[in-house]
Design an enzyme around this catalytic site. Structure first.
Site, PDB file in Angstrom:
ATOM      1  N   LYS A 136      91.611  49.077  10.586  1.00  0.00           N
ATOM      2  CA  LYS A 136      92.656  48.558  11.481  1.00  0.00           C
ATOM      3  C   LYS A 136      93.943  48.390  10.483  1.00  0.00           C
ATOM      4  O   LYS A 136      93.578  47.751   9.436  1.00  0.00           O
ATOM      5  CB  LYS A 136      92.243  47.170  12.268  1.00  0.00           C
ATOM      6  CG  LYS A 136      91.152  47.512  13.170  1.00  0.00           C
ATOM      7  CD  LYS A 136      91.600  48.153  14.648  1.00  0.00           C
ATOM      8  CE  LYS A 136      90.303  48.221  15.527  1.00  0.00           C
ATOM      9  NZ  LYS A 136      90.833  48.657  16.872  1.00  0.00           N
ATOM     10  N   ASP A 165      93.932  52.857  12.328  1.00  0.00           N
ATOM     11  CA  ASP A 165      94.288  52.474  14.045  1.00  0.00           C
ATOM     12  C   ASP A 165      95.062  51.255  13.919  1.00  0.00           C
ATOM     13  O   ASP A 165      94.714  50.189  13.265  1.00  0.00           O
ATOM     14  CB  ASP A 165      92.807  52.329  14.488  1.00  0.00           C
ATOM     15  CG  ASP A 165      93.157  51.850  16.003  1.00  0.00           C
ATOM     16  OD1 ASP A 165      94.035  52.078  16.460  1.00  0.00           O
ATOM     17  OD2 ASP A 165      92.051  51.463  16.630  1.00  0.00           O
ATOM     18  N   GLU A 191      95.503  56.598  14.519  1.00  0.00           N
ATOM     19  CA  GLU A 191      95.570  56.366  15.642  1.00  0.00           C
ATOM     20  C   GLU A 191      96.558  55.421  16.210  1.00  0.00           C
ATOM     21  O   GLU A 191      96.815  54.161  15.728  1.00  0.00           O
ATOM     22  CB  GLU A 191      94.323  55.678  15.772  1.00  0.00           C
ATOM     23  CG  GLU A 191      93.710  55.539  17.438  1.00  0.00           C
ATOM     24  CD  GLU A 191      92.302  55.225  17.625  1.00  0.00           C
ATOM     25  OE1 GLU A 191      91.889  54.386  18.655  1.00  0.00           O
ATOM     26  OE2 GLU A 191      91.508  55.638  16.539  1.00  0.00           O
ATOM     27  N   ASP A 216      95.419  56.520  21.780  1.00  0.00           N
ATOM     28  CA  ASP A 216      94.417  55.931  22.287  1.00  0.00           C
ATOM     29  C   ASP A 216      94.840  54.757  23.682  1.00  0.00           C
ATOM     30  O   ASP A 216      94.856  55.055  24.639  1.00  0.00           O
ATOM     31  CB  ASP A 216      94.041  54.898  21.180  1.00  0.00           C
ATOM     32  CG  ASP A 216      92.610  53.951  21.535  1.00  0.00           C
ATOM     33  OD1 ASP A 216      92.262  54.138  22.855  1.00  0.00           O
ATOM     34  OD2 ASP A 216      92.130  53.379  20.809  1.00  0.00           O
ATOM     35  N   LYS A 240      88.181  56.063  25.665  1.00  0.00           N
ATOM     36  CA  LYS A 240      87.127  54.961  25.813  1.00  0.00           C
ATOM     37  C   LYS A 240      86.899  55.229  27.455  1.00  0.00           C
ATOM     38  O   LYS A 240      87.602  54.777  28.251  1.00  0.00           O
ATOM     39  CB  LYS A 240      88.062  53.837  25.702  1.00  0.00           C
ATOM     40  CG  LYS A 240      88.287  53.297  24.262  1.00  0.00           C
ATOM     41  CD  LYS A 240      88.841  51.960  24.045  1.00  0.00           C
ATOM     42  CE  LYS A 240      89.087  51.499  22.784  1.00  0.00           C
ATOM     43  NZ  LYS A 240      89.629  52.622  21.930  1.00  0.00           N
TER      44      LYS A 240
END
Length: 313
Positions: A136, A165, A191, A216, A240
């Site tokens: 992250k 991400d 991402e 995402d 997801k």
């Protein structure tokens, strides 16, 4: 079919820190369906409202409104504004009406802790066989994160892949700084660097830089997925399934559109995880690891027996 449901709360071993804040408790709902033959199946509602799904309160309200008996028509009629409910109920129904085998073994990407902790956290998981790691960013100051990323990318063994991400938490200037830095780092993809409202900027940057950009948060629903595809996105889609909606509708889209799909966890229990992995094995890009290396984040990780999980609630 008889319908039952039980809410759950799962504590993270340590809060998950992203550019959107800290996440300490995962809440959701486990569903159980039973037919006249005594067969049972489970599904999971695992909403993430800041991604665009319904809230847990809305999902619980929907479950309370249903009687103890439901049928396939009830499930087919779940509205699009309850995508996590669509996924949970439809997955449970699929498990009940036909034999469902365990998901096949496929390569998984492991979610690392943010900040300096990532520099050592990957090592035991490399020994377990993980070769792809997600980190992250947008959590602390840009110069410091660039330093950590450089150290991490240099420390990872040959053959490792690193994903970054941002959870939509960067500015355009910060995104460009990362893409420039990624010219020197072996980064698989960046991402969701910008919020979904900045789609045009991400599309432009995806065509200007060699490091791929993945969507995402921009594709939290099937409608958003269709929209981004129709607007020209041909880079990576991180899906997801637990919050995207109907698994059947998702299958139809992926089977009729040649997308580079990476299926990813919504931090669900093993029930939702297995349902997602079955979709990933059939619909995802086989050359990319799926984003389901998350079980180690929970205190109750490893509970794979669905009946035991149900009884523990």
């Amino acid at each position: 079919m008889k319908f039952e449901f039980r809410p759950y709360r799962r504590a993270f071993r340590q809060p998950l820190q992203t550019s959107q804040g800290m996440w300490a408790i995962r809440e959701g709902i486990i569903l159980r369906l039973s037919n006249a033959q005594g067969q049972t199946s489970y599904g999971e509602i695992a909403p993430i409202p800041w991604f665009g799904s319904e809230t847990l309160a809305a999902a619980l309200n929907f479950c309370h409104q249903l009687s103890g008996q439901i049928n396939s028509a009830t499930i087919a009629a779940i509205p699009a504004n309850l995508p996590a409910c669509q996924f949970g109920f439809e997955s449970a129904l699929e498990n009940l009406v036909g034999p469902v085998s365990p998901p096949p073994a496929i390569a998984q990407s492991l979610l690392l802790p943010s900040g300096n902790a990532a520099l050592d956290a990957w090592k035991p998981f490399w020994e377990e066989g993980y070769r792809t790691f997600k980190w992250k960013i947008g959590v602390t100051e840009l110069p410091r994160e660039l330093e950590i990323c450089k150290a991490l990318s240099l420390d990872l063994p040959p053959g490792a892949k690193l994903r970054l991400d941002a959870n939509g938490g960067l500015t355009p200037q910060q995104t460009i700084a990362w893409l420039e830095a990624c010219r020197a780092f072996p980064i698989e993809f960046l991402e969701q660097p910008l919020p979904p409202t900045d789609f045009a900027t991400m599309l432009d940057l995806s065509e200007r830089y060699p490091t791929p950009i993945a969507l995402d948060e921009s594709i939290a629903s099937l409608e958003q997925l269709r929209t981004c595809y129709n607007q020209g996105w041909r880079s990576i889609f991180v899906i997801k399934p637990a919050i995207l909606g109907s698994p059947g509708n998702l299958r139809t889209f992926c089977q009729t559109h040649p997308i580079d799909a990476v299926f990813s966890s919504a931090l669900e229990t093993e029930i939702g995880r297995q349902a997602g992995l079955r979709l990933a094995a059939k619909l995802g890009n086989p050359d990319r690891a799926v984003g389901y290396g998350t079980s180690h984040w929970f205190q109750d990780s490893g509970v794979e027996d669905f009946d035991r999980l149900w009884q523990s609630l």
